[in-house]
Design a protein around this motif. Structure first.
Motif, PDB file in Angstrom:
ATOM      1  N   GLY A  28     -20.317  -1.161  42.311  1.00 50.75           N
ATOM      2  CA  GLY A  28     -19.928  -1.293  40.922  1.00 50.75           C
ATOM      3  C   GLY A  28     -19.466  -2.681  40.534  1.00 50.75           C
ATOM      4  N   GLY A 228     -19.467   7.467  48.923  1.00 56.09           N
ATOM      5  CA  GLY A 228     -19.225   7.607  47.502  1.00 56.09           C
ATOM      6  C   GLY A 228     -17.975   6.890  47.041  1.00 56.09           C
ATOM      7  N   THR A 229     -17.733   6.910  45.731  1.00 56.58           N
ATOM      8  CA  THR A 229     -16.537   6.327  45.143  1.00 56.58           C
ATOM      9  C   THR A 229     -16.026   7.247  44.038  1.00 56.58           C
ATOM     10  OG1 THR A 229     -17.738   5.065  43.445  1.00 56.58           O
ATOM     11  CG2 THR A 229     -17.358   3.977  45.567  1.00 56.58           C
ATOM     12  N   THR A 333      -9.857   2.576  42.420  1.00 58.94           N
ATOM     13  CA  THR A 333     -11.020   3.278  42.968  1.00 58.94           C
ATOM     14  C   THR A 333     -10.704   3.787  44.371  1.00 58.94           C
ATOM     15  OG1 THR A 333     -12.551   1.897  41.693  1.00 58.94           O
ATOM     16  CG2 THR A 333     -13.461   3.093  43.564  1.00 58.94           C
ATOM     17  N   LYS A 499     -20.987   8.551  42.870  1.00 58.72           N
ATOM     18  CA  LYS A 499     -20.032   7.727  42.117  1.00 58.72           C
ATOM     19  C   LYS A 499     -19.471   8.586  41.002  1.00 58.72           C
ATOM     20  CE  LYS A 499     -22.101   3.229  43.112  1.00 58.72           C
ATOM     21  NZ  LYS A 499     -22.675   1.984  42.532  1.00 58.72           N
TER      22      LYS A 499
END
Length: 501
Positions: A28, A228-229, A333, A499
């Motif tokens: 990102g 993932g985030t 995050t 995400k």
């Protein structure tokens, strides 16, 4: 938890020693710390510096008693935390006496020892005795030789003393080498600069364009990696929620932090908050299931202006002066692990990353990352503040411990229940990988100007007065106040490589 004799430098290039905090480019477009290594493996420059015998005393270094208390019975923790806060208050009082008795020190070479350090040692010894009694009274076993931690030392500003208590955070020291030597910049007999006389000073800054790249590659992702985030948006503290408490370290103690915090997320965090308080609070997070508390020391520019707390404890009374800067971005995050899936974080988990006393404690628990926009994937500084080029903003980045012992939401020294992964991303000693909290704070900061060994328009984080506003003392705090559904959602999202927000 000494250094080279002070030398005058003629240019910023001569001072540009890169501190190596490993950061890597994340998803990102954000820059995240090397999540998979300890904050510090070693800091050779600390051990190799020698004392400048002629330098005037600038700060007080005391052993960090709290970091030695890894096993305090629950029934004694309230009393012990209160006594530890008393130790902090004593150091602050002693530092203030140090800073206001320069004339007496100049006239009497034994003044600091006889009038400041010895009384401080006696008062600390009495509190340490009470801590031992409280632990033993409820059936605990106070550490051996705790009495040895009563004595403190007085040091020139460029000589932090390693006083024990480092590397007690359960981290695996598989991180990167830490550079960042301080190279003088003050003249003997002068104070340590700064608008309040306790820093920062010219040698605390470096022109980032003159620092060699020092950011290594991220660890290689394995087959079972969690990629993932999850992003939560909680604002930048535009409503000005501040206090000088620290409910994790000093519950029930007003001004327990001795410096001002920005708070986002949970709006009821103060010295007297508890889990019920947090659960019932309002939140600034867009996702109302996230009532977590995210808080960090404020950043100020020392341009001669005064802020609302100029005459307050934790503010101007303790050397934290100047205009408070509001971050223009606060990106929060949660990320995964390169070798394994993650488990959901437990409710009310508490994590402190970094060390507010790293200048005197040494770098064992330090985890400061400073850079500028456009440089984050190339240069990260640990014990210097960056001077950014025109059009570039100052960035503070935090990567929290990402391994959990699977049982405790806190620990007696607030560190041993969590740990950093090793350099390959693996959790050690039976710890489990959890979603790693990462935070990126971006500020528009007027560039400091260095001239003739002096700094104008300096900026610095708030801190304990004896820490002299050093960059290495930056730190961040987190209390997980999310619903069970949200904790599970975050783990599942990260494990599936998605995400989410």
């Amino acid at each position: 938890m000494g250094r080279n004799t002070r030398k005058r430098r003629s240019s910023m290039a001569g001072k540009a020693i890169a501190a190596s905090a490993a950061l890597a480019l994340g998803g990102g477009g954000l820059i995240w710390a090397n999540f998979y290594a300890s904050a510090h493996e070693s800091h050779d420059s600390w051990g190799n510096r020698t004392k400048a015998a002629a330098a005037q005393v600038a700060t007080i270094s005391c052993p960090d008693v709290g970091q030695q208390l890894t096993d305090v019975p629950g029934r004694a923790r309230t009393e012990v935390d209160g006594e530890l806060a008393n130790l902090d208050r004593q150091i602050t009082d002693a530092y203030q006496r140090l800073a206001t008795t320069r004339d007496a020190q100049a006239r009497d070479a034994s003044f600091v020892q006889n009038s400041i350090l010895q009384p401080l040692k006696d008062r600390r010894a009495a509190i340490i005795d009470r801590i031992q009694l409280e632990i033993n009274r409820v059936g605990g076993n106070a550490p051996d030789r705790l009495d040895d931690l009563a004595g403190c030392t007085a040091s020139p500003a460029d000589q932090p003393q390693s006083t024990g208590g480092q590397n007690n955070g359960g981290q695996n020291d598989g991180g990167q080498q830490q550079g960042g030597q301080n190279n003088g910049g003050q003249n003997n007999g002068q104070n340590n600069g700064g608008q309040a006389g306790n820093g920062p000073s010219a040698n605390d800054f470096v022109d980032i364009t003159k620092v060699q790249p020092n950011v290594p590659a991220k660890p290689r992702k394995m087959r079972n990696a969690s990629t993932g985030t999850f992003t939560t948006r909680c604002g930048v503290n535009a409503n000005g929620n501040h206090n000088t408490d620290n409910v994790i370290v000093a519950p029930g103690v007003k001004n327990g932090a001795h410096h001002l915090h920005d708070y986002v997320g949970n709006q009821s965090n103060d010295a007297f908050a508890n889990n019920d308080t947090f659960a019932a609070a309002e939140t600034t997070c867009q996702n109302q299931q996230d009532k977590s508390s995210y808080y960090w020391p404020v950043l100020r520019v020392q341009d001669g202006t005064q802020d609302f707390d100029q005459n307050n404890d934790g503010g101007g009374k303790e050397g934290n002066v100047g205009k408070i800067l509001l971050a223009k971005q606060a990106q929060i995050t949660f990320v995964g692990n390169p070798t394994s899936k993650v488990v959901a974080m437990p409710a009310f988990l508490r994590i402190i990353t970094g060390d507010a006393k790293a200048f005197t404690n040494g770098p064992g628990n330090a985890n400061a990352h400073w850079s500028c926009t456009g440089f984050e994937n190339k240069v990260q500084l640990t014990d210097k503040y960056p001077i950014c080029p025109q059009g570039s903003s100052v960035v503070r980045t935090f990567a929290f411990q990402s391994c959990w012992d699977g049982k405790n939401i806190d620990s007696a020294n607030h560190r041993t229940h969590v740990a950093f992964a090793d350099r390959n991303g693996r959790c050690q000693n039976g710890f489990k990988a959890i979603p790693q909290l990462t935070m990126r704070l971006v500020y528009d900061v007027p560039a400091p100007v260095i001239s003739n060994g002096q700094v104008k328009n300096a900026y610095a984080v708030d801190g304990f007065p004896e820490q002299l506003h050093k960059a290495i003392t930056d730190h961040d705090d987190f209390i997980n106040v999310m619903s069970g559904n949200l904790n599970n959602k975050i783990a599942n999202c990260i494990n599936r490589g998605q995400k989410c927000q």
